[in-house]
Design a protein around this motif. Structure first.
Motif, PDB file in Angstrom:
ATOM      1  N   PHE A  32       0.834  -1.201   0.000  1.00  0.00           N
ATOM      2  CA  PHE A  32       0.000   0.000   0.000  1.00  0.00           C
ATOM      3  C   PHE A  32       0.864   1.245   0.000  1.00  0.00           C
ATOM      4  N   ASP A  33       0.658   2.108  -1.010  1.00  0.00           N
ATOM      5  CA  ASP A  33       1.154   3.470  -0.944  1.00  0.00           C
ATOM      6  C   ASP A  33       0.089   4.318  -0.251  1.00  0.00           C
ATOM      7  N   LYS A  34       0.412   5.554   0.027  1.00  0.00           N
ATOM      8  CA  LYS A  34      -0.518   6.455   0.704  1.00  0.00           C
ATOM      9  C   LYS A  34      -1.823   6.578  -0.075  1.00  0.00           C
ATOM     10  N   ASN A  35      -2.938   6.301   0.603  1.00  0.00           N
ATOM     11  CA  ASN A  35      -4.296   6.449   0.052  1.00  0.00           C
ATOM     12  C   ASN A  35      -4.628   5.500  -1.091  1.00  0.00           C
ATOM     13  N   ASP A  36      -3.916   4.394  -1.199  1.00  0.00           N
ATOM     14  CA  ASP A  36      -4.254   3.405  -2.220  1.00  0.00           C
ATOM     15  C   ASP A  36      -5.648   2.829  -1.970  1.00  0.00           C
ATOM     16  N   SER A  37      -6.314   2.484  -3.063  1.00  0.00           N
ATOM     17  CA  SER A  37      -7.642   1.865  -3.000  1.00  0.00           C
ATOM     18  C   SER A  37      -7.591   0.604  -3.859  1.00  0.00           C
ATOM     19  N   LEU A  38      -7.507  -0.550  -3.212  1.00  0.00           N
ATOM     20  CA  LEU A  38      -7.221  -1.797  -3.904  1.00  0.00           C
ATOM     21  C   LEU A  38      -8.334  -2.818  -3.753  1.00  0.00           C
ATOM     22  N   ASN A  39      -8.568  -3.558  -4.825  1.00  0.00           N
ATOM     23  CA  ASN A  39      -9.399  -4.754  -4.795  1.00  0.00           C
ATOM     24  C   ASN A  39      -8.570  -5.916  -5.330  1.00  0.00           C
ATOM     25  N   ILE A  40      -8.855  -7.102  -4.812  1.00  0.00           N
ATOM     26  CA  ILE A  40      -8.188  -8.302  -5.301  1.00  0.00           C
ATOM     27  C   ILE A  40      -9.223  -9.373  -5.572  1.00  0.00           C
ATOM     28  N   ARG A  41      -8.995 -10.138  -6.633  1.00  0.00           N
ATOM     29  CA  ARG A  41      -9.828 -11.315  -6.894  1.00  0.00           C
ATOM     30  C   ARG A  41      -8.912 -12.531  -6.864  1.00  0.00           C
ATOM     31  N   ILE A  42      -9.284 -13.527  -6.047  1.00  0.00           N
ATOM     32  CA  ILE A  42      -8.484 -14.747  -5.884  1.00  0.00           C
ATOM     33  C   ILE A  42      -9.365 -15.959  -6.105  1.00  0.00           C
ATOM     34  N   ASN A  43      -8.892 -16.888  -6.921  1.00  0.00           N
ATOM     35  CA  ASN A  43      -9.539 -18.190  -7.042  1.00  0.00           C
ATOM     36  C   ASN A  43      -8.660 -19.195  -6.304  1.00  0.00           C
ATOM     37  N   THR A  44      -9.174 -19.727  -5.209  1.00  0.00           N
ATOM     38  CA  THR A  44      -8.345 -20.588  -4.361  1.00  0.00           C
ATOM     39  C   THR A  44      -7.978 -21.905  -5.025  1.00  0.00           C
ATOM     40  N   LYS A  45      -8.651 -22.264  -6.125  1.00  0.00           N
ATOM     41  CA  LYS A  45      -8.295 -23.504  -6.811  1.00  0.00           C
ATOM     42  C   LYS A  45      -6.930 -23.402  -7.491  1.00  0.00           C
TER      43      LYS A  45
ATOM     44  N   PHE B  97      -4.366 -20.725  -6.326  1.00  0.00           N
ATOM     45  CA  PHE B  97      -4.121 -19.543  -5.505  1.00  0.00           C
ATOM     46  C   PHE B  97      -2.986 -18.691  -6.045  1.00  0.00           C
ATOM     47  N   GLU B  98      -1.929 -19.331  -6.540  1.00  0.00           N
ATOM     48  CA  GLU B  98      -0.748 -18.580  -6.963  1.00  0.00           C
ATOM     49  C   GLU B  98      -0.929 -17.887  -8.308  1.00  0.00           C
TER      50      GLU B  98
ATOM     51  N   PHE C  55       2.474  -6.873 -10.322  1.00  0.00           N
ATOM     52  CA  PHE C  55       3.868  -7.271 -10.538  1.00  0.00           C
ATOM     53  C   PHE C  55       4.288  -8.278  -9.464  1.00  0.00           C
ATOM     54  N   LEU C  56       3.916  -8.024  -8.201  1.00  0.00           N
ATOM     55  CA  LEU C  56       4.227  -8.969  -7.133  1.00  0.00           C
ATOM     56  C   LEU C  56       3.629 -10.336  -7.421  1.00  0.00           C
ATOM     57  N   LEU C  57       2.358 -10.343  -7.844  1.00  0.00           N
ATOM     58  CA  LEU C  57       1.705 -11.617  -8.167  1.00  0.00           C
ATOM     59  C   LEU C  57       2.472 -12.357  -9.255  1.00  0.00           C
ATOM     60  N   GLU C  58       2.862 -11.627 -10.290  1.00  0.00           N
ATOM     61  CA  GLU C  58       3.551 -12.246 -11.430  1.00  0.00           C
ATOM     62  C   GLU C  58       4.912 -12.809 -11.031  1.00  0.00           C
TER      63      GLU C  58
ATOM     64  N   ALA D 276       4.566 -15.864  -8.643  1.00  0.00           N
ATOM     65  CA  ALA D 276       4.076 -17.036  -9.383  1.00  0.00           C
ATOM     66  C   ALA D 276       5.168 -17.590 -10.288  1.00  0.00           C
ATOM     67  N   SER D 277       5.921 -16.693 -10.908  1.00  0.00           N
ATOM     68  CA  SER D 277       7.021 -17.115 -11.781  1.00  0.00           C
ATOM     69  C   SER D 277       8.095 -17.864 -10.981  1.00  0.00           C
ATOM     70  N   ASN D 278       8.395 -17.386  -9.778  1.00  0.00           N
ATOM     71  CA  ASN D 278       9.400 -18.061  -8.939  1.00  0.00           C
ATOM     72  C   ASN D 278       8.934 -19.454  -8.526  1.00  0.00           C
ATOM     73  N   ILE D 279       7.652 -19.596  -8.259  1.00  0.00           N
ATOM     74  CA  ILE D 279       7.112 -20.924  -7.914  1.00  0.00           C
ATOM     75  C   ILE D 279       7.235 -21.867  -9.100  1.00  0.00           C
ATOM     76  N   ASP D 280       6.920 -21.370 -10.298  1.00  0.00           N
ATOM     77  CA  ASP D 280       7.064 -22.194 -11.499  1.00  0.00           C
ATOM     78  C   ASP D 280       8.522 -22.598 -11.709  1.00  0.00           C
ATOM     79  N   ASP D 281       9.438 -21.668 -11.452  1.00  0.00           N
ATOM     80  CA  ASP D 281      10.864 -21.973 -11.603  1.00  0.00           C
ATOM     81  C   ASP D 281      11.290 -23.083 -10.650  1.00  0.00           C
ATOM     82  N   LYS D 282      10.816 -23.009  -9.396  1.00  0.00           N
ATOM     83  CA  LYS D 282      11.192 -24.030  -8.406  1.00  0.00           C
ATOM     84  C   LYS D 282      10.763 -25.417  -8.875  1.00  0.00           C
ATOM     85  N   ASN D 283       9.612 -25.486  -9.522  1.00  0.00           N
ATOM     86  CA  ASN D 283       9.094 -26.778  -9.982  1.00  0.00           C
ATOM     87  C   ASN D 283       9.877 -27.356 -11.153  1.00  0.00           C
TER      88      ASN D 283
END
Length: 462
Positions: free
Chosen positions: A93-106, A108-109, A124-127, A130-137
């Protein structure tokens, strides 16, 4: 096709974002309001925990439409964590950010996205995560390569991630505070692979290459700032540090858990000068060690050294509580009393209702696959060890859901119980992970309290 239901969900996200963004025409330097909301598809619990530095600062309840929302009158800019079930995501969060997130738990990453003010840096954080998890696999093959080929693969991966990072940084224009985390994710993942390589190569090829590595192989450690308070509880940093400490200690050929963890305390004491960061890492080492080594004499010697280095009195008290709980869980003691109920909501006294040797496992609806796996294991063990009873303790708060589920499952080989207060169970029985398994003697006394039903040698402990 885009359904009417999906339309209304998107409308919810768009409207809430608009409403919370439209007040930005007049900037007040003392106004730190922020908004966070969204939708959880296939929720695993009825709430989300909103955390800062692993401390819960708010519980966001999910409504019947699987949506949640929260307007913060004041929210300090920085990195936060949201926890849902046994999963986490970072949100900045930066100052006064207004955020929504949509997550499908099936998924999650990967099946997640942010909307609203501040969405780009958080996507960018999500990407990158997720990319690091794919790399680990996909890294097993690379770890089995010789050093030159591994270095080429690792550097190539780092170059691709760096190009992505620089492009997104230019496009989004995030500030220095966010860049600290973005750069740390990039660098620490690269450094972590370097730490892992010698051990993974030995595991995959049975070849110890440590002595043949370049003399400057570990010079990358000099590039890491171990004293940055903002990173002290950031997962990429704590993961890297844990792997690095294991790597350094392994070179010293120390056999016992006690000697290895005393060495870790000494390394952290000399490596980290910032006392706040040092305290947090010392606490992590002490917590893990006390759960691994149940030798009372070793524990006392370890804690003596820990108290000499740590200056965090609050966490020292928490570590002492763990030590005392472990002492109470010594062999041949009875388990401390906690309130357990059966599916009819009748109290079950663990120290009075035990008539046979007993195995106790734990589960939550937030990790139903674990429950299925443990039940499958119980079904096998109950046929081979008919002198044992098997108790499965649910740690959730939803009695109606649990009682209906166990009635539907009707597991004939299991005594199904639910704990009234997981906090009490967690403190007294030290249930810090779902795989924890307790073995009791016929008289209800403790035989083994830190077992794992999924371990290959579990049956040897029965």
């Amino acid at each position: 096709m885009f359904s009417q239901n999906s339309f209304y969900k998107c409308l919810f996200l768009s409207i809430t974002t608009l409403l919370c963004s439209c007040n930005k025409k007049t900037v007040d330097k003392n106004d730190f309001h922020a908004y966070f909301g969204g939708e959880i598809i296939n929720p695993k619990a009825s709430y989300i925990l909103f955390c800062k530095d692993n401390k819960v600062i708010d519980t966001l309840h999910i409504n019947s439409l699987n949506q949640f929302s929260k307007k913060f009158d004041s929210l300090t800019p920085g990195m936060y964590i949201i926890k849902h079930g046994d999963k986490i995501k970072y949100v900045f969060f930066d100052k006064n950010d207004s955020l929504n997130i949509r997550i499908n738990t099936k998924d999650f990453e990967h099946a997640s996205s942010f909307f609203g003010t501040g969405k780009n840096k958080n996507n960018f954080l999500l990407e990158i995560f997720a990319s690091n998890i794919d790399d680990k696999n996909n890294l097993d093959f690379h770890y089995s390569k010789n050093y030159k080929k591994f270095k080429k693969s690792n550097d190539s991966l780092k170059d691709a991630k760096t190009a992505f990072y620089l492009r997104r940084k230019t496009e989004i224009g995030w500030n220095h505070d966010f860049d600290l985390y973005a750069k740390a994710i990039l660098d620490l993942e690269y450094f972590t692979r370097l730490e892992i390589y010698p051990f993974a190569h030995l595991e995959y090829t049975n070849q110890n290459i440590k002595d043949s590595l370049p003399k400057d192989y570990y010079d990358f450690r000099k590039k890491i700032n171990f004293n940055n308070e903002k990173l002290s509880e950031f997962a990429p940093f704590t993961r890297y540090l844990a792997i690095m400490l294991n790597s350094i200690v392994s070179d010293r050929n120390l056999e016992s858990d006690y000697d290895q963890n005393i060495a870790k305390l000494q390394i952290v004491d000399s490596l980290i000068s910032n006392q706040k960061v040092k305290n947090k890492i010392l606490n992590n080492i002490a917590f893990v060690y006390l759960l691994e080594d149940q030798n009372i004499e070793n524990n006392n010697k370890f804690l003596k050294r820990y108290f000499e280095i740590s200056t965090d009195s609050t966490q020292q008290n928490e570590i002492l509580k763990i030590k005392n709980s472990i002492k109470n869980l010594s062999q041949n003691n009875k388990l401390p009393n906690v309130e357990l109920v059966d599916s009819k909501n009748k109290l079950f006294d663990i120290n009075k209702n035990i008539n046979n040797k007993t195995v106790i496992v734990f589960w939550t609806k937030n990790a139903i696959n674990h429950y299925n796996a443990s039940q499958k294991k119980i079904n096998v063990l109950s046929q081979k060890h008919k002198d044992y009873d098997f108790i499965s303790v649910n740690i959730d708060h939803d009695f109606d859901y649990w009682s209906k589920l166990v009635a539907y499952r009707n597991n004939p080989n299991t005594i199904e119980l639910q704990v009234k207060d997981f906090g009490v169970l967690k403190d007294l029985w030290i249930i810090n992970r779902l795989n924890r398994t307790i073995i009791l003697n016929k008289d209800g006394s403790i035989k083994e309290v830190f077992a794992n039903i999924f371990d290959d040698d579990f049956e040897d402990k029965l």
